[in-house]
Design an enzyme around this catalytic site. Structure first.
Site, PDB file in Angstrom:
ATOM      1  N   GLU A 159      45.137  37.730  44.873  1.00 15.10           N
ATOM      2  CA  GLU A 159      44.246  38.782  45.344  1.00 15.10           C
ATOM      3  C   GLU A 159      42.969  38.832  44.525  1.00 15.10           C
ATOM      4  O   GLU A 159      42.962  38.532  43.330  1.00 15.10           O
ATOM      5  CB  GLU A 159      44.972  40.131  45.283  1.00 15.10           C
ATOM      6  CG  GLU A 159      46.096  40.196  46.294  1.00 15.10           C
ATOM      7  CD  GLU A 159      46.916  41.473  46.230  1.00 15.10           C
ATOM      8  OE1 GLU A 159      47.392  41.905  47.288  1.00 15.10           O
ATOM      9  OE2 GLU A 159      47.091  42.032  45.146  1.00 15.10           O
ATOM     10  N   CYS A 216      52.070  36.012  36.793  1.00  7.77           N
ATOM     11  CA  CYS A 216      51.736  35.955  35.367  1.00  7.77           C
ATOM     12  C   CYS A 216      53.012  35.653  34.609  1.00  7.77           C
ATOM     13  O   CYS A 216      54.070  36.187  34.933  1.00  7.77           O
ATOM     14  CB  CYS A 216      51.157  37.305  34.919  1.00  7.77           C
ATOM     15  SG  CYS A 216      50.535  37.296  33.229  1.00  7.77           S
ATOM     16  N   CYS A 270      52.916  46.597  34.310  1.00 12.53           N
ATOM     17  CA  CYS A 270      52.028  45.853  35.216  1.00 12.53           C
ATOM     18  C   CYS A 270      52.810  45.256  36.376  1.00 12.53           C
ATOM     19  O   CYS A 270      53.819  44.582  36.179  1.00 12.53           O
ATOM     20  CB  CYS A 270      51.327  44.740  34.424  1.00 12.53           C
ATOM     21  SG  CYS A 270      50.351  43.646  35.460  1.00 12.53           S
ATOM     22  N   GLU A 323      47.020  35.741  33.295  1.00 13.71           N
ATOM     23  CA  GLU A 323      46.444  35.787  31.950  1.00 13.71           C
ATOM     24  C   GLU A 323      45.423  34.644  31.856  1.00 13.71           C
ATOM     25  O   GLU A 323      45.801  33.467  31.757  1.00 13.71           O
ATOM     26  CB  GLU A 323      47.568  35.634  30.911  1.00 13.71           C
ATOM     27  CG  GLU A 323      47.110  35.358  29.495  1.00 13.71           C
ATOM     28  CD  GLU A 323      46.022  36.312  28.995  1.00 13.71           C
ATOM     29  OE1 GLU A 323      46.249  37.526  28.959  1.00 13.71           O
ATOM     30  OE2 GLU A 323      44.914  35.824  28.651  1.00 13.71           O
ATOM     31  N   SER A 343      39.415  39.478  30.475  1.00 14.12           N
ATOM     32  CA  SER A 343      40.398  40.364  29.857  1.00 14.12           C
ATOM     33  C   SER A 343      41.635  39.566  29.466  1.00 14.12           C
ATOM     34  O   SER A 343      42.210  38.852  30.276  1.00 14.12           O
ATOM     35  CB  SER A 343      40.789  41.468  30.842  1.00 14.12           C
ATOM     36  OG  SER A 343      41.828  42.256  30.289  1.00 14.12           O
ATOM     37  N   SER A 345      43.627  43.884  26.240  1.00 13.36           N
ATOM     38  CA  SER A 345      44.617  44.883  26.673  1.00 13.36           C
ATOM     39  C   SER A 345      45.367  45.363  25.443  1.00 13.36           C
ATOM     40  O   SER A 345      46.389  44.804  25.081  1.00 13.36           O
ATOM     41  CB  SER A 345      45.583  44.247  27.672  1.00 13.36           C
ATOM     42  OG  SER A 345      44.880  43.903  28.836  1.00 13.36           O
ATOM     43  N   PHE A 346      44.868  46.392  24.830  1.00  9.65           N
ATOM     44  CA  PHE A 346      45.391  46.836  23.542  1.00  9.65           C
ATOM     45  C   PHE A 346      46.630  47.720  23.731  1.00  9.65           C
ATOM     46  O   PHE A 346      47.708  47.405  23.290  1.00  9.65           O
ATOM     47  CB  PHE A 346      44.283  47.543  22.763  1.00  9.65           C
ATOM     48  CG  PHE A 346      44.469  47.431  21.282  1.00  9.65           C
ATOM     49  CD1 PHE A 346      44.394  46.200  20.656  1.00  9.65           C
ATOM     50  CD2 PHE A 346      44.723  48.555  20.512  1.00  9.65           C
ATOM     51  CE1 PHE A 346      44.575  46.087  19.280  1.00  9.65           C
ATOM     52  CE2 PHE A 346      44.905  48.457  19.137  1.00  9.65           C
ATOM     53  CZ  PHE A 346      44.832  47.224  18.524  1.00  9.65           C
ATOM     54  N   HIS A 347      46.417  48.847  24.373  1.00  8.84           N
ATOM     55  CA  HIS A 347      47.497  49.689  24.928  1.00  8.84           C
ATOM     56  C   HIS A 347      48.458  50.370  23.955  1.00  8.84           C
ATOM     57  O   HIS A 347      49.282  51.167  24.400  1.00  8.84           O
ATOM     58  CB  HIS A 347      48.343  48.914  25.942  1.00  8.84           C
ATOM     59  CG  HIS A 347      47.564  48.331  27.081  1.00  8.84           C
ATOM     60  ND1 HIS A 347      46.488  48.961  27.658  1.00  8.84           N
ATOM     61  CD2 HIS A 347      47.706  47.164  27.760  1.00  8.84           C
ATOM     62  CE1 HIS A 347      46.013  48.207  28.638  1.00  8.84           C
ATOM     63  NE2 HIS A 347      46.721  47.113  28.711  1.00  8.84           N
ATOM     64  N   ASN A 376      48.191  53.237  36.789  1.00 11.47           N
ATOM     65  CA  ASN A 376      48.279  53.158  38.250  1.00 11.47           C
ATOM     66  C   ASN A 376      49.708  52.857  38.637  1.00 11.47           C
ATOM     67  O   ASN A 376      50.266  51.844  38.218  1.00 11.47           O
ATOM     68  CB  ASN A 376      47.350  52.060  38.780  1.00 11.47           C
ATOM     69  CG  ASN A 376      45.899  52.407  38.503  1.00 11.47           C
ATOM     70  OD1 ASN A 376      45.444  53.505  38.798  1.00 11.47           O
ATOM     71  ND2 ASN A 376      45.174  51.482  37.894  1.00 11.47           N
ATOM     72  N   CYS A 427      43.811  48.490  39.052  1.00 13.19           N
ATOM     73  CA  CYS A 427      44.279  47.657  37.939  1.00 13.19           C
ATOM     74  C   CYS A 427      45.794  47.607  37.888  1.00 13.19           C
ATOM     75  O   CYS A 427      46.445  48.636  37.875  1.00 13.19           O
ATOM     76  CB  CYS A 427      43.883  48.262  36.598  1.00 13.19           C
ATOM     77  SG  CYS A 427      42.184  48.182  36.244  1.00 13.19           S
TER      78      CYS A 427
HETATM   79  N1  SAH Z   1      46.186  39.539  32.111  1.00 13.27           N
HETATM   80  C1  SAH Z   1      45.004  40.094  31.644  1.00 13.27           C
HETATM   81  C2  SAH Z   1      44.053  40.531  32.735  1.00 13.27           C
HETATM   82  C3  SAH Z   1      44.615  41.242  33.949  1.00 13.27           C
HETATM   83  S1  SAH Z   1      45.113  42.899  33.852  1.00 13.27           S
HETATM   84  C4  SAH Z   1      45.275  41.238  30.714  1.00 13.27           C
HETATM   85  O1  SAH Z   1      46.406  41.686  30.649  1.00 13.27           O
HETATM   86  O2  SAH Z   1      44.357  41.676  30.028  1.00 13.27           O
HETATM   87  C5  SAH Z   1      43.671  43.945  33.761  1.00 13.27           C
HETATM   88  C6  SAH Z   1      43.948  45.252  33.007  1.00 13.27           C
HETATM   89  O3  SAH Z   1      44.760  46.167  33.782  1.00 13.27           O
HETATM   90  C7  SAH Z   1      44.710  45.020  31.716  1.00 13.27           C
HETATM   91  O4  SAH Z   1      44.166  45.788  30.677  1.00 13.27           O
HETATM   92  C8  SAH Z   1      46.086  45.485  32.081  1.00 13.27           C
HETATM   93  O5  SAH Z   1      46.831  45.783  30.939  1.00 13.27           O
HETATM   94  C9  SAH Z   1      45.792  46.666  32.949  1.00 13.27           C
HETATM   95  N2  SAH Z   1      46.928  47.106  33.773  1.00 13.27           N
HETATM   96  C10 SAH Z   1      47.993  46.387  34.176  1.00 13.27           C
HETATM   97  N3  SAH Z   1      48.820  47.152  34.922  1.00 13.27           N
HETATM   98  C11 SAH Z   1      48.278  48.384  34.983  1.00 13.27           C
HETATM   99  C12 SAH Z   1      48.657  49.591  35.646  1.00 13.27           C
HETATM  100  N4  SAH Z   1      49.747  49.664  36.388  1.00 13.27           N
HETATM  101  N5  SAH Z   1      47.831  50.654  35.505  1.00 13.27           N
HETATM  102  C13 SAH Z   1      46.698  50.568  34.794  1.00 13.27           C
HETATM  103  N6  SAH Z   1      46.289  49.447  34.162  1.00 13.27           N
HETATM  104  C14 SAH Z   1      47.064  48.360  34.252  1.00 13.27           C
HETATM  105 FE1  SF4 Z   2      49.982  39.530  32.882  1.00 14.08          FE
HETATM  106 FE2  SF4 Z   2      47.881  41.074  32.213  1.00 14.08          FE
HETATM  107 FE3  SF4 Z   2      49.828  42.018  33.821  1.00 14.08          FE
HETATM  108 FE4  SF4 Z   2      50.328  41.592  31.240  1.00 14.08          FE
HETATM  109  S1  SF4 Z   2      48.855  43.079  32.101  1.00 14.08           S
HETATM  110  S2  SF4 Z   2      51.663  41.008  32.969  1.00 14.08           S
HETATM  111  S3  SF4 Z   2      49.114  39.768  30.842  1.00 14.08           S
HETATM  112  S4  SF4 Z   2      48.445  40.338  34.296  1.00 14.08           S
END
Ligand code: SAH
Ligand code: SF4
Length: 396
Positions: free
Chosen positions: A117, A137, A144, A197, A228, A250-252, A327, A370
């Protein structure tokens, strides 16, 4: 929930299928040097090759031409020769969904029948295309949706560039011959934040970005591209040196214990290792600051103490903190933090001197926000119980 789910508007866009994919070499996604070599291999005299690259490049990436017959500054026989050996092929648009907020999600089919997508997000004064770098991924971040998809394959450079070209087709954004130059661009920015990723598909992502950044074609500057990563530490310096785009991470979480659970790659490269690589990034890439993405999960990572730890950890790194309200997706083992909590968190970060925008969820009604991307037709999905187990949660 702060954002009511809006009703769906949907329409279907069908593009002609390329029946004979595979037989001829796809030009889309080849760097200038790769294209030059391919042309020579296909019989173009070496001394002409550079010029031919320039001509073909302009047709494909500036004018959006798909048919060699239209490349009128090339000799007719040469055009026929090219058409026999090459193609200009894009991913097939299986479905296009348009959110009430204008966000567009494209479900694309690529070789092997896989689906990925891409999402177009129009904003005031700019438009951002969010592209995927992999089918699924290999990482399994517990919040995610993409991370629950089992099937994974790297996208080719052509499939990554193709996402931008498909969106330009849909938005009618190729220039018209003779028309005055339009300075406002619908797709002005690109983020590698879709499925996958990007740093686990480094070479293809790098080559694709070189095509996209080229000054005579799609011409998105490196400052308008944000990659990212979940924290693939060994590839971060290379990203600065070989791509030079902006970086988001993606620190989190603010402790290894929590980050291990949310972003399991942390078990390999922990917070300290990640921060060390990030400190070097702005100097190596000559960019201003790094975006720290921080998904707000109720009761998991959203306390005042977390906010304070966060600003302490990143001290000295030029940074912006992007707070992403979680989300939701079917079966997700988390909830979005309350709005007041997100604002209180943002406030602490802001008072410490960092920009702390709260990302407005876009395209939620079409599952385009996201972390919601995942091809609906993908079969090998994990069960709810498996997702919860991976997240270290018991299920009731
Ligand atoms: N794989 C890479 C890029 C894709 S994700 C990465 O992880 O950085 C893009 C962003 O959306 C990342 O910061 C990811 O952690 C965040 N993300 C993933 N699932 C999410 C969700 N359900 N709600 C909000 N953000 C989310
Ligand atoms: Fe993959 Fe990024 Fe989702 Fe983590 S947040 S599973 S690295 S797409």
């Amino acid at each position: 929930m702060a954002n009511a789910i809006a009703p769906i508007t949907q329409d279907v866009l069908t593009l002609p299928r390329k029946a004979d994919q595979g037989a001829r070499r796809n030009i889309v996604g080849l760097t200038r040097e790769q294209l030059r070599e391919a042309l020579i291999e296909a019989g173009t005299p070496e001394r002409q090759a550079r010029m031919r690259v320039g001509q073909i490049w302009q047709w494909v990436y500036h004018w959006g031409v798909r048919d060699f017959a239209q490349m009128t500054n090339l000799a007719k026989v040469y055009r026929t020769q090219l058409a026999e050996q090459f193609e200009i092929a894009l991913p097939e648009v299986v479905r296009r969904e348009v959110s009430l907020d204008g966000t567009r999600k494209y479900l694309l089919r690529i070789a092997g029948g896989h689906e990925v997508e891409a999402v177009y997000i129009p904003e005031e004064g700019r438009g951002t295309l969010c592209v995927s770098s992999q089918v699924g991924c290999t990482l399994t971040c517990s919040f995610c949706h993409t991370g629950t998809q089992r099937l994974v394959r790297n996208l080719t450079a052509g499939e990554i560039v193709g996402q931008l070209m498909v969106a330009r087709d849909d938005l009618g954004e190729w220039p018209e011959k003779g028309a005055p130059k339009n300075e406002t661009r619908l797709i002005s920015n690109m983020v590698l934040m879709g499925m996958g990723e990007p740093l686990y598909n480094f070479e293809n992502v790098r080559d694709a970005m070189h095509v996209v950044m080229d000054g005579e074609g799609l011409t998105l500057s490196r400052r308008r591209i944000t990659l990212s990563t979940s924290g693939v530490v060994p590839e971060i310096a290379r990203t600065a040196e070989e791509i030079g785009c902006l970086l988001a991470v993606s620190f989190h979480a603010t402790t290894d214990e929590v980050r291990d659970r949310l972003v399991p790659i942390n078990k390999k490269w922990n917070i300290a290792a990640l921060l060390e690589a990030l400190r070097e990034y702005p100097r190596l890439s000559n960019s201003e600051r790094i975006t720290f993405e921080y998904v707000m999960l109720k009761g998991v990572n959203d306390s005042d103490a977390d906010a304070r730890r966060l600003v302490k950890l990143i001290a000295g790194i030029p940074a912006k903190i992007n707070l992403i309200p979680f989300n939701e997706w079917p079966g997700a083992p988390y909830e979005r933090s309350d709005w007041e909590r997100i604002e209180a968190f943002a406030d602490i970060v802001h008072k410490a001197g960092y920009a702390s925008p709260i990302r407005t969820p876009r395209g939620e009604d079409i599952m385009a926000a996201c972390g919601q991307l995942k091809s609906a037709t993908e079969r090998g999905r994990k069960s709810r119980a498996q997702i919860a187990a991976d997240a270290g949660l018991s299920q009731d």
